[in-house]
Design a protein around this motif. Structure first.
Motif, PDB file in Angstrom:
ATOM      1  N   UNK A 113       0.718  -1.421  -0.236  1.00 57.92           N
ATOM      2  CA  UNK A 113      -0.537  -0.206   0.119  1.00 57.92           C
ATOM      3  C   UNK A 113       0.836   1.262   0.214  1.00 57.92           C
ATOM      4  N   UNK A 114       1.790   0.904   0.820  1.00 55.75           N
ATOM      5  CA  UNK A 114       3.199   2.110   0.813  1.00 55.75           C
ATOM      6  C   UNK A 114       3.321   2.803  -0.505  1.00 55.75           C
ATOM      7  N   UNK A 115       3.941   1.329  -1.119  1.00 56.98           N
ATOM      8  CA  UNK A 115       4.339   1.630  -2.351  1.00 56.98           C
ATOM      9  C   UNK A 115       3.949   2.849  -3.646  1.00 56.98           C
ATOM     10  N   UNK A 116       2.351   1.828  -3.550  1.00 60.96           N
ATOM     11  CA  UNK A 116       1.867   2.088  -4.508  1.00 60.96           C
ATOM     12  C   UNK A 116       1.018   3.725  -4.869  1.00 60.96           C
ATOM     13  N   UNK A 167       3.130  15.111 -17.390  1.00 61.02           N
ATOM     14  CA  UNK A 167       4.095  15.017 -16.767  1.00 61.02           C
ATOM     15  C   UNK A 167       2.774  14.038 -15.534  1.00 61.02           C
ATOM     16  N   UNK A 168       1.333  14.317 -15.306  1.00 62.52           N
ATOM     17  CA  UNK A 168       0.885  13.677 -14.313  1.00 62.52           C
ATOM     18  C   UNK A 168       0.556  11.679 -14.716  1.00 62.52           C
ATOM     19  N   UNK A 169       0.047  12.104 -16.137  1.00 67.69           N
ATOM     20  CA  UNK A 169      -0.079  11.157 -17.154  1.00 67.69           C
ATOM     21  C   UNK A 169       0.981  10.659 -17.253  1.00 67.69           C
ATOM     22  N   UNK A 170       2.521  10.679 -17.436  1.00 62.65           N
ATOM     23  CA  UNK A 170       2.867   9.484 -17.219  1.00 62.65           C
ATOM     24  C   UNK A 170       3.600   9.077 -16.071  1.00 62.65           C
ATOM     25  N   UNK A 171       3.297   9.780 -14.716  1.00 65.23           N
ATOM     26  CA  UNK A 171       4.045   9.093 -13.653  1.00 65.23           C
ATOM     27  C   UNK A 171       2.144   7.953 -13.653  1.00 65.23           C
ATOM     28  N   UNK A 172       1.510   8.131 -13.302  1.00 61.42           N
ATOM     29  CA  UNK A 172       0.296   7.028 -13.712  1.00 61.42           C
ATOM     30  C   UNK A 172       0.350   6.320 -14.470  1.00 61.42           C
ATOM     31  N   UNK A 174       3.423   5.209 -15.782  1.00 61.44           N
ATOM     32  CA  UNK A 174       4.143   4.501 -14.761  1.00 61.44           C
ATOM     33  C   UNK A 174       4.536   3.064 -13.764  1.00 61.44           C
ATOM     34  N   UNK A 175       2.681   3.924 -13.214  1.00 61.67           N
ATOM     35  CA  UNK A 175       2.645   3.616 -12.128  1.00 61.67           C
ATOM     36  C   UNK A 175       1.396   2.090 -12.114  1.00 61.67           C
ATOM     37  N   UNK A 176       1.365   2.009 -13.409  1.00 57.56           N
ATOM     38  CA  UNK A 176       0.276   0.766 -13.418  1.00 57.56           C
ATOM     39  C   UNK A 176       1.176   0.504 -14.375  1.00 57.56           C
ATOM     40  N   UNK A 180       2.027  -3.922 -12.830  1.00 57.66           N
ATOM     41  CA  UNK A 180       1.647  -5.190 -13.557  1.00 57.66           C
ATOM     42  C   UNK A 180       2.951  -6.393 -13.165  1.00 57.66           C
ATOM     43  N   UNK A 181       3.832  -5.819 -13.509  1.00 54.29           N
ATOM     44  CA  UNK A 181       5.204  -5.642 -12.910  1.00 54.29           C
ATOM     45  C   UNK A 181       4.900  -7.404 -11.833  1.00 54.29           C
ATOM     46  N   UNK A 182       4.288  -6.273 -10.698  1.00 54.71           N
ATOM     47  CA  UNK A 182       4.417  -7.266  -9.462  1.00 54.71           C
ATOM     48  C   UNK A 182       2.924  -8.357  -9.585  1.00 54.71           C
ATOM     49  N   UNK A 183       1.958  -8.153 -10.400  1.00 60.84           N
ATOM     50  CA  UNK A 183       1.281  -8.913 -10.752  1.00 60.84           C
ATOM     51  C   UNK A 183       1.241  -9.974 -11.343  1.00 60.84           C
TER      52      UNK A 183
END
Length: 244
Positions: A113-116, A167-172, A174-176, A180-183
Motif C-alpha cells: 500500500x505504501x509503495x503504490x 507529467x501527471x499522466x506519465x506518472x500514472x 509508470x505506476x500501472x 503489472x510487473x508485480x501482478x
C-alpha cells in the motif's frame, strides 16, 4: 444482525460514492457479506459530525491530525473505528470468515500500500482537480480551499493542460506498469495468485477512484492499458466483493 454504519462523502455522481478511502471498507464489507448502511457527510461537516459521535481524530503523520472518513460504526459490538486500514483489521478480527489478510500477509500488504501511494503521489494534484469537479458545492469549496493551503499553491496551478498534465499522466502510466510487473510475478488474477486479499482492494480502490472522477475517455485509456487488464481487475474485484 444489525447493519453496520459507514460514514461516507457524497458527490454529484450517480450512486454518490467516489472516495478511494471509503470504498475500501465497502469492498471488505461486500466481500464478507456484512450488511451496512451509509450516512453521508459533506466535507465541512466531517469534523463536527465525527466529534458528535465520538470518533477518534486521525493521525496523518508529520504532526497532522484531523477528522477523516471513512469511519465505521458497528452497533453489534458498539465499536467505532476510524481509518480504512484499521476498519479492515477490525472486520477481519470480528468477522473472521473470508479474511482479507490471509497467510500472515498484513505486513507485506502494508508495504504494498505504501509503495503504490509513493509511486502515484506526484500525480495527486491531477486527481484532486478531477475530484473537485464531482463534489457537491459545499464540499467542493472546502476541498479546493484546504487542498490549496495544504499544497501551498493556487488550485488552478495543480494540473493545468500542457507539460504539467502530461507529467501527471506519465506518472500514472509508470505506476500501472509497475503494478503489472508485480501482478505478473504470480499466476492467477490476484496479486497473491489465486488468493484474493486486501492488496487487490488497494489496487481496486485506485482504479475505482480513476473511474469515478476522470472523464470517460481518460478512464477508458487507463482501463485499456496492458490489454485491458485494469478494467478487468476492477470488474473482478467488484464481483468478488458482491458489488455487481
Amino acid at each position: 444482525m444489525i447493519p453496520l454504519i459507514l460514514y461516507d462523502i457524497p458527490s454529484k455522481l450517480e450512486g454518490n460514492h467516489w472516495s478511494p478511502n471509503t470504498v475500501k471498507p465497502r469492498f471488505v464489507l461486500g466481500y464478507k457479506g456484512l450488511p451496512f448502511q451509509v450516512e453521508w457527510v459533506e466535507y465541512p461537516d466531517i469534523a463536527p459530525r465525527m466529534k458528535e459521535i465520538g470518533a477518534r481524530i486521525n493521525n496523518l503523520g508529520r504532526g497532522v491530525e484531523m477528522y477523516t472518513l471513512p469511519v465505521l460504526s458497528d452497533p453489534n459490538t458498539n465499536a467505532l473505528i476510524t481509518d480504512s486500514w484499521e476498519i479492515a483489521e477490525y472486520l477481519d478480527k470480528t468477522y473472521p470468515e473470508k479474511p482479507v489478510f490471509s497467510n500472515k500477509s498484513k505486513g507485506l500488504i502494508r508495504v504494498f500500500e505504501t509503495a503504490i501511494f509513493d509511486i502515484l503521489q506526484p500525480s495527486i494534484p491531477f486527481h484532486f482537480l478531477r475530484t473537485s469537479q464531482v463534489l457537491n458545492e459545499r464540499s467542493r469549496e472546502y476541498f479546493v480551499t484546504t487542498k490549496a493551503a495544504q499544497m501551498r499553491r493556487k488550485f488552478s496551478e495543480f494540473s493545468p493542460e500542457g507539460p504539467k498534465r502530461d507529467e501527471h499522466w506519465a506518472i500514472i502510466k509508470r505506476a500501472m506498469e509497475t503494478l503489472k510487473e508485480w501482478y505478473d510475478k504470480e499466476e492467477g488474477k490476484w496479486l497473491m495468485g489465486d488468493i484474493f486479499s486486501y492488496a487487490d482492494i488497494i489496487t481496486a480502490q485506485r482504479l475505482f477512484w480513476f473511474k469515478r472522477i476522470l472523464h470517460d475517455d481518460e478512464w477508458e485509456k487507463i482501463a485499456s492499458w496492458h490489454d485491458g487488464r485494469w478494467g478487468k481487475l476492477l470488474a473482478n474485484v467488484d464481483k468478488e466483493c458482491n458489488r455487481v
